[in-house]
Scaffold this active site. Structure first.
Site, short mmCIF file in Angstrom:
data_model
loop_
_atom_site.label_atom_id
_atom_site.label_comp_id
_atom_site.label_asym_id
_atom_site.label_seq_id
_atom_site.Cartn_x
_atom_site.Cartn_y
_atom_site.Cartn_z
N GLU A 105 0.54 -1.17 -0.08
CA GLU A 105 0.13 -0.23 -0.27
C GLU A 105 0.72 1.14 -0.19
O GLU A 105 0.68 2.01 0.88
CB GLU A 105 -0.67 0.04 1.12
N GLU A 165 -6.77 -7.42 -1.78
CA GLU A 165 -7.69 -7.39 -0.63
C GLU A 165 -8.91 -7.08 -0.49
O GLU A 165 -9.23 -5.70 -1.19
CB GLU A 165 -6.41 -6.48 0.50
N TRP A 189 -8.55 -10.45 2.63
CA TRP A 189 -7.77 -10.59 3.93
C TRP A 189 -8.84 -10.90 4.88
O TRP A 189 -9.89 -10.07 4.73
CB TRP A 189 -7.78 -8.53 4.19
#
Ligand code: NAG
Ligand code: NAG
Ligand code: NAG
Length: 472
Positions: free
Chosen positions: A277, A403, A433
């Site tokens: 990220e 995710e 996730w």
């Protein structure tokens, strides 16, 4: 997920054998020095200065990249009279590791590749479906527990697990991969370091699972980018110095070199990711005014090309959240202000596939329970999937939703809708996730998103996996 918190760490006893490395002559104290710490001092195709500043030695990271490091930090150094020739004479051996990365893989043969918008393995389509699991190596679980975790993951229909290949620390404690003492960064190759990652890789291999491994974190969980900038440049640096400061970039390449070269011939690793990220801003640090999407695109091109220069076997992706750069769009995750331009990044030739999340931002709908968008999650999420699938098609590269997570009791119905959107959009694959297991000593971390085998979502995952596998 943006944040993931460790449980108390258990130290694995040190039992791994350490392999040999070679130390050649050093350049310490040479008066001709022009190359600073972490800067390049040699390698095939390199034409710049080759003499390190006083106190540093030109160290062979690979045939293409030699770097000035503190003495003893690297494993092989270049003789002062010839930086273009890698000598094989041994003056001293040091210890590092070994284990699962060498010959004769029992169950993983062939590297995952891409063909258009698909992944391929040994000439057939490779279905990308599975889970994130940050915890198997980082939290000190035993190999028996990790084996149970992978067995549970396989039971959900998974082919692929995304995990974290970083743990930056400033004091040696428990499991850690990269120890910082001011500017002196040391990769921990012992059993409580990359040896713990070896155990994870071996278990994945035994269960026929391929791994996507991220090499640093935007967030401060397990250290992350801000450890590099604060240790190397001092406190108070903008988060995006990680992407632009040459000393930091070089130090990150040194770490990448250590991890990537360890597994370069290991087909269980499917892909490396540049960061979990990446964004302009950090957990405790802000972005400089100069940071924009060009910053992270430029950095992604450089780091991905570096990985390709040392590892021709594995795929490379960014590991970003897939934000769009459409100034004026009313939805901020489409506005480009977070520093990510998904469409531009997909054009980088050394990026093999695209990723999008799910991120912990208050109004970002893929995690709507955290961000107050639960009324909108089904429609928003489906649009988000379709918008990324459109770029997948136009760029002709795979794209995965790597995710996604909800905490609500009705998440199974939302996931069912998203799964049908994945199928209808042709999106290459998805990773939830996150995976959870219940061991004899208790469950793996529950952040509210974990799917244990008894969760209704576990059964849903199984049928989704079957549908993805059946798809042409
Ligand atoms: C760097 O740190 C490592 C690990 O703490 C230590 O063994 C080594 O001596 C240090 N090197 C220098 C040059 O300080
Ligand atoms: C980012 O900033 C740089 C320098 O200010 C500029 O050249 C570049 O065009 C900007 N990129 C975008 C996408 O606006
Ligand atoms: C979701 O789980 C509930 C039980 O908790 C079940 O009744 C329902 O059928 C599930 N829905 C889907 C779409 O799987």
């Amino acid at each position: 997920m943006g944040t993931f918190r460790p449980s108390p760490v258990v130290i694995i006893p040190s039992t791994h054998m350490l392999p040999k490395a070679v130390l050649l002559a050093s350049l310490v104290g040479s008066g001709l020095a022009t190359v600073g710490q972490f800067e390049q001092c040699g390698g095939i195709g390199y034409t710049g200065d080759t003499v390190c500043a006083t106190g540093f030695v030109c160290t062979i990271l690979n045939d293409f990249f030699f770097q000035c490091l503190l003495p003893g930090v690297g494993t092989s150094t270049v003789s002062s009279s010839s930086t273009s020739t890698v000598s094989s004479s041994t003056s001293k051996s040091t210890t590092t590791t070994s284990s699962t990365t060498t010959s004769s893989p029992p169950s993983a043969t062939g590297f995952v590749t891409t063909s258009g918008t698909k992944f391929m393995l040994n000439g057939a389509k490779y279905t990308l479906f599975g889970s994130n699991a940050y915890w198997p190596a980082l939290l000190g679980y035993s190999s028996t527990e990790i084996d149970q975790a992978f067995a549970d993951i396989v039971g959900s229909g998974a082919t692929t697990v995304r995990t974290m290949g970083f743990n930056e620390v400033t004091s040696a404690n428990g499991i850690y991969f990269h120890l910082w003492n001011g500017k002196n960064a040391t990769v921990n190759t012992g059993a409580n370091g990359l040896g713990a990652l070896d155990v994870l890789v071996a278990s994945a291999k035994a269960h026929g699972i391929r791994l996507i491994i991220a090499l640093t974190n935007n967030w401060s969980d397990f250290g992350g980018m801000d450890v590099y900038t604060s240790q190397l440049l001092g406190s108070g640096q903008p988060h995006d110095a990680f992407y632009t400061n040459p000393t930091v970039i070089a130090a990150y390449k040194t770490y990448i070199q250590a991890v990537v070269s360890r597994y370069v011939n290991e087909p269980t690793v499917m892909a490396w990711e540049l960061a979990n990220e990446p964004r302009c801003a950090g957990t405790n640090t802000i972005a400089s005014a100069a940071c924009n999407t060009t910053t992270i695109t430029t950095w992604s091109a450089d780091i991905s090309a570096f990985i390709k220069s040392i590892d021709k076997n594995h795929l490379v992706a960014i590991g970003d959240e897939g934000f769009f750069n459409q100034p004026g769009n009313p939805d901020f995750v489409y506005q480009g202000t977070l520093g990510v331009d998904f469409a531009a990044n997909m054009k980088i030739s050394t990026i093999d596939f695209g990723t999008f999340h799910a991120s912990s931002f208050p109004s970002f709908a893929m995690y709507p329970d955290s961000w107050g968008e639960s009324a909108n999650d089904v429609a928003w999420g489906s649009q988000w999937i379709n918008d990324h699938a459109a770029i997948m098609t136009s760029q002709n590269k795979p794209v995965i939703m790597e995710e996604y997570g909800l905490t609500s009791s009705t998440r199974n119905t939302t996931y069912a809708t998203w799964y049908s959107t994945v199928l209808s959009s042709g999106l290459t694959g998805d990773l939830i996730w996150q995976a959870g297991s219940v061991f004899a000593n208790g469950p793996t971390p529950s952040d509210g998103y974990s799917i244990y085998p008894t969760d209704p979502v576990y059964a849903l995952m199984k049928s989704h996996a079957a549908a993805l596998k059946a798809r042409g």
